[in-house]
Design a protein around this motif. Structure first.
Motif, PDB file in Angstrom:
ATOM      1  N   VAL A   1       0.837  -1.200   0.000  1.00 28.62           N
ATOM      2  CA  VAL A   1       0.000   0.000   0.000  1.00 28.62           C
ATOM      3  C   VAL A   1       0.876   1.256   0.000  1.00 28.62           C
ATOM      4  O   VAL A   1       0.630   2.198  -0.759  1.00 28.62           O
ATOM      5  CB  VAL A   1      -0.941  -0.014   1.236  1.00 28.62           C
ATOM      6  CG1 VAL A   1      -1.648   1.322   1.398  1.00 28.62           C
ATOM      7  CG2 VAL A   1      -1.967  -1.136   1.111  1.00 28.62           C
ATOM      8  N   MET A   2       1.912   1.243   0.833  1.00 24.72           N
ATOM      9  CA  MET A   2       2.766   2.426   0.955  1.00 24.72           C
ATOM     10  C   MET A   2       3.584   2.662  -0.317  1.00 24.72           C
ATOM     11  O   MET A   2       4.054   3.771  -0.559  1.00 24.72           O
ATOM     12  CB  MET A   2       3.712   2.302   2.161  1.00 24.72           C
ATOM     13  CG  MET A   2       2.996   2.227   3.497  1.00 24.72           C
ATOM     14  SD  MET A   2       1.877   3.590   3.813  1.00 24.72           S
ATOM     15  CE  MET A   2       2.929   4.775   4.566  1.00 24.72           C
ATOM     16  N   SER A   3       3.774   1.608  -1.118  1.00 22.77           N
ATOM     17  CA  SER A   3       4.566   1.749  -2.348  1.00 22.77           C
ATOM     18  C   SER A   3       3.718   2.110  -3.557  1.00 22.77           C
ATOM     19  O   SER A   3       4.221   2.139  -4.675  1.00 22.77           O
ATOM     20  CB  SER A   3       5.312   0.446  -2.649  1.00 22.77           C
ATOM     21  OG  SER A   3       6.071   0.082  -1.542  1.00 22.77           O
ATOM     22  N   THR A   4       2.430   2.327  -3.346  1.00 23.17           N
ATOM     23  CA  THR A   4       1.572   2.738  -4.468  1.00 23.17           C
ATOM     24  C   THR A   4       1.667   4.260  -4.644  1.00 23.17           C
ATOM     25  O   THR A   4       2.062   4.965  -3.716  1.00 23.17           O
ATOM     26  CB  THR A   4       0.095   2.341  -4.218  1.00 23.17           C
ATOM     27  OG1 THR A   4      -0.343   3.004  -3.032  1.00 23.17           O
ATOM     28  CG2 THR A   4      -0.062   0.853  -4.074  1.00 23.17           C
ATOM     29  N   PRO A   5       1.268   4.743  -5.813  1.00 20.75           N
ATOM     30  CA  PRO A   5       1.408   6.195  -6.038  1.00 20.75           C
ATOM     31  C   PRO A   5       0.334   7.038  -5.339  1.00 20.75           C
ATOM     32  O   PRO A   5       0.389   8.252  -5.412  1.00 20.75           O
ATOM     33  CB  PRO A   5       1.266   6.338  -7.558  1.00 20.75           C
ATOM     34  CG  PRO A   5       0.929   5.016  -8.096  1.00 20.75           C
ATOM     35  CD  PRO A   5       0.827   4.022  -7.004  1.00 20.75           C
ATOM     36  N   SER A   6      -0.624   6.413  -4.677  1.00 17.66           N
ATOM     37  CA  SER A   6      -1.716   7.195  -4.066  1.00 17.66           C
ATOM     38  C   SER A   6      -1.196   8.044  -2.905  1.00 17.66           C
ATOM     39  O   SER A   6      -0.257   7.649  -2.223  1.00 17.66           O
ATOM     40  CB  SER A   6      -2.817   6.266  -3.565  1.00 17.66           C
ATOM     41  OG  SER A   6      -2.306   5.446  -2.555  1.00 17.66           O
ATOM     42  N   SER A   7      -1.848   9.209  -2.706  1.00 14.97           N
ATOM     43  CA  SER A   7      -1.468  10.074  -1.591  1.00 14.97           C
ATOM     44  C   SER A   7      -1.907   9.410  -0.293  1.00 14.97           C
ATOM     45  O   SER A   7      -3.020   8.897  -0.197  1.00 14.97           O
ATOM     46  CB  SER A   7      -2.162  11.423  -1.700  1.00 14.97           C
ATOM     47  OG  SER A   7      -1.862  11.984  -2.930  1.00 14.97           O
TER      48      SER A   7
END
Lengths: 262, 326
Positions: free
Chosen positions: A91-97
C-alpha cells in the motif's frame, strides 16, 4: 468526482479487509454485547452512587464512550492489520497520496462508532425508561459525530506508534483507559487531580461528554457552538499530527527497512 | 539491444541494528557491497544467489521501499530515492508466499482495491480486472474470498495484483516459492506471456531450472557482491569440458562420500537423498577416469543408475557461488 468515489470505496473495502468483524456473530459479540455490558455496568454504578439524579445524562455520555471500540481498537487495525498481513508495504509503495488514504480508512470507523453509540443510547433508553426530547437527539448526533471524529484522530496517532513499537495492545489499552478516565462521563472533572483535569482539556470526548450531559439533563445548548468548534479543531489537529507521523514512519522505513513485519 | 531501463551503479546498503536495553551494542550488516548491473527494456533478468546474498534488499531498493547507503540507481531515467512518486506508477512488485493479499476480500475486490490505489479510472477497472483474472485462471472464483484459495491460487492472484497498473517493469521476489510443479509451470507460462507483451521482468529465485527457462540474462550474487552477469547459455559455456556424473545409489555411507569427493579429477560433489535412493552428482573433467573409481569405491550392486550429463545452470551456480563446498 472520481477521486471522491475512490475515497468512499477505499473506506468500505479497507473496513472489510482490515477490521474483520463483519461476521454477524462476531460483530454482535464484539461490537454490541461487549459495549452494552460496559454501558450497563456504568449505568447501574452511577444510579447507585447518585441515587438516579442525572441518570439520563450519565447513560447518554456512557453511550458516547462506546465509540472507543472503534476510535481506538478499530483505528489501530487500519495500520496493524495491514502490517500483520504483509500488505502495508504494498500500500505504501503505491502512487496514491497517503493523507486521503488514511482519512478514508478512518471514516468507516467514525460511522461505525456513531452506530455503536446510538445503539447504546437506545439500549439505555429502553432499559431505564428514559425520555430524551427529539431536538436534543438531533443535537447529540452532531456532537457525537464531531467527538468520535476527534477520538479517531487521536486513535490514528497512537496507531502510528505501532509502526515503531510492536506493543500494539499496550498502546490501545492505555488509550482506551485514558479516554474512560478523563472523559468525565461517570464523575465531574472537578473531582480529579488538577493535572489530570488539564490533561482532559487536550483529550477528545471530554467536550462531547460535557455537552451531552448539559443537553440531556438541563436542556442547555449555550456552550454547544464553542465546545463543538474546539472539539472539531482538536480532531483536525490530531489527524494532521497522525499524517505527519505516517509520512515520517514511511521515510524511516525506507532508511531502516522496517515497514513490514517479516 | 534495447534501451536500458534499470541502471544500478556501485550500490551499497548496510543494515544497522541495536541490541540490548541499557548497554546498547550496535551491529552492522553490509547486505550489498557495491553492486552494478543494467537491465534492458523487454528483458527477463534473473537475480540468483543463496539466502542472505542480498537479493531481496536489491528488489526493495529498486521498488522504492529502501534507500541505498551508496551508489546510484536509475529506473527509466528516474532516481527512485528522490523521485519515488514518479517511479511508482511505472513499476509493481510481487513477493513470494501467501501473504500480501487481503484474505477477507474476494479476488475481485483485492484487485479493485489496488486498482484504486494505482488510480486506475473506474471505467477501465472492470474490464482490466476481468482480463487479469482470466490471465491467471481465476475468473471462476472472482467473487470468492481469498482465504478459501490454495497457495497456488493466491500466488496467481498476486501476479494479477502486480499487473493492475500495467507496469513497465515487474519485480518478483521468489514468486514460485512453495508452489507445486503444475502451479509453478503455470506461473512461468504467465511470466513468458507478459514478457511477450513487452513487460520488463526482474526476478529472484532459488530454482535454477526456472531461471534457465525464463531469463534472458542472469546475475549471480553472493554475500552482497556480484559474481557474474551473463546469458544462461554463456554461463553454461564457462563449464566447457566439464561433465556431470549422476549416480543413484541404494546405500552409501559418510566415509564413502568423503572418499568420492577426494577422488582425483572430481571438482565438486553434491548429494541428494530421496526416500531409499541417494543421488550424487560429481563434477569432473575426466568422467572416463572417475567412473571406474566409483565402481571401485562403491559396491556395484548398490548402483541403480549411472549417467554422464551436460552441466546445467545449477552446476555453474555451484561452481561460481558454492565452489568451496567440495
Amino acid at each position: 468526482m472520481e477521486a471522491v468515489q475512490r475515497f468512499f470505496r477505499h473506506s468500505v473495502l479497507s473496513y472489510k479487509a482490515l477490521f474483520g468483524w463483519l461476521d454477524p456473530k462476531v460483530y454482535i459479540f464484539v461490537m454490541v454485547l461487549n459495549p452494552f455490558s460496559q454501558l450497563l455496568f456504568f449505568a447501574v454504578l452511577v444510579n447507585y452512587v447518585y441515587g438516579g439524579e442525572g441518570l439520563a445524562g450519565y447513560i447518554a455520555s456512557n453511550a458516547l464512550l462506546l465509540c472507543v471500540m472503534n476510535s481506538v481498537f478499530g483505528i489501530m487495525s487500519v495500520i496493524t492489520s495491514d502490517r500483520g498481513m504483509g500488505t502495508l508495504q504494498l500500500v505504501m509503495s503505491t502512487p496514491s497520496s497517503k493523507a486521503p488514504l488514511f482519512i478514508s480508512r478512518s471514516l468507516a470507523h467514525v460511522v461505525n462508532g456513531m452506530f455503536t453509540a446510538v445503539m447504546g443510547l437506545l439500549f439505555g433508553i429502553l432499559l431505564f425508561g428514559l425520555s430524551i426530547p427529539f431536538d436534543a437527539l438531533l443535537s447529540l448526533l452532531v456532537i457525537w459525530l464531531v467527538s468520535i471524529f476527534s477520538a479517531c484522530g487521536l486513535g490514528l496517532i497512537i496507531a502510528t506508534f505501532c509502526l515503531w513499537s510492536p506493543s500494539m495492545h499496550m498502546w490501545s489499552n492505555l488509550l482506551a483507559s485514558l479516554l474512560l478516565l478523563v472523559s468525565g462521563a461517570n464523575y465531574p472533572l472537578s473531582v480529579m487531580p488538577a493535572w489530570l483535569e488539564q490533561v482532559a482539556v487536550f483529550m477528545p470526548l471530554t467536550r462531547g461528554v460535557r455537552l451531552t450531559k448539559d443537553i440531556v439533563n438541563q436542556g442547555d445548548f449555550s456552550q454547544m457552538a464553542t465546545l463543538l468548534g474546539q472539539e472539531f479543531l482538536l480532531g483536525c489537529l490530531f489527524f494532521a499530527i497522525s499524517l505527519v507521523l505516517i509520512a515520517y514512519a514511511e521515510y524511516l522505513a525506507r532508511v531502516k527497512g522496517t515497514m513490514d513485519l517479516e | 539491444m534495447g534501451e536500458t531501463v534499470i541502471m544500478v551503479s556501485n550500490v551499497r546498503r548496510v543494515y544497522k541494528t541495536e541490541v540490548g536495553l541499557f548497554k546498547k551494542t550496535k551491529k552492522e550488516v553490509e547486505a550489498l557491497k557495491g553492486i552494478s548491473f543494467s537491465i534492458n527494456r523487454g528483458e527477463i533478468f534473473g537475480l540468483l544467489g543463496p539466502n542472505g546474498a542480498g537479493k531481496t534488499t536489491m528488489i526493495k531498493l529498486l521498488t522504492t521501499m529502501l534507500i541505498p547507503d551508496g551508489g546510484t540507481i536509475s529506473i527509466m531515467g528516474m532516481d527512485p530515492v528522490t523521485q519515488h512518486r514518479k517511479v511508482r506508477p511505472h513499476i509493481n512488485f510481487i513477493l513470494g508466499g501467501e501473504r500480501n493479499l487481503y484474505w477477507r476480500l474476494s479476488a475481485y475486490d483485492n484487485l479493485a482495491y489496488f486498482a484504486d490505489l494505482y488510480k486506475v479510472p473506474r471505467v477501465e477497472q472492470k474490464n482490466r480486472i476481468l482480463e487479469l483474472l482470466e490471465l491467471v485462471g481465476l475468473e471462476d472464483v472472482a467473487h470468492q474470498r481469498v482465504e478459501t484459495f490454495s497457495k497456488g491460487m493466491k500466488q496467481r492472484l498476486q501476479i494479477a495484483r502486480g499487473l493492475i497498473n500495467r507496469p513497465d517493469i515487474l519485480f518478483l521476489d521468489e514468486p514460485s516459492i512453495g508452489l507445486d510443479p503444475v502451479s509453478a509451470r503455470r506461473l512461468r507460462d504467465i511470466l513468458l506471456k507478459l514478457n511477450e507483451q513487452g513487460t520488463t521482468i526482474l526476478l529472484t529465485t532459488h530454482y535454477m531450472y526456472e531461471a534457465d527457462e525464463l531469463c534472458d540474462r542472469i546475475a549471480f550474487i553472493d554475500k552482497g557482491q556480484l559474481i557474474t552477469v551473463d546469458t544462461p547459455e554463456n554461463m553454461k559455456r564457462q563449464t566447457a569440458g566439464l561433465s556431470i556424473i549422476e549416480c543413484k545409489l541404494t546405500e552409501v555411507d559418510a566415509g564413502k562420500m568423503e572418499a568420492l569427493s577426494r577422488l582425483p579429477h572430481v571438482r565438486h560433489v553434491k548429494q541428494e537423498q530421496d526416500d531409499m535412493i541417494t543421488t550424487i552428482r560429481l563434477q569432473t573433467e575426466m568422467p572416463q577416469a572417475v567412473i571406474p573409481a566409483i565402481y571401485q569405491l562403491v559396491d556395484e550392486t548398490n548402483i541403480s543408475d549411472l549417467a554422464i550429463m551436460q552441466p546445467t545452470l545449477e552446476d555453474v551456480y555451484v561452481q561460481l557461488v558454492g565452489g568451496h563446498a567440495k
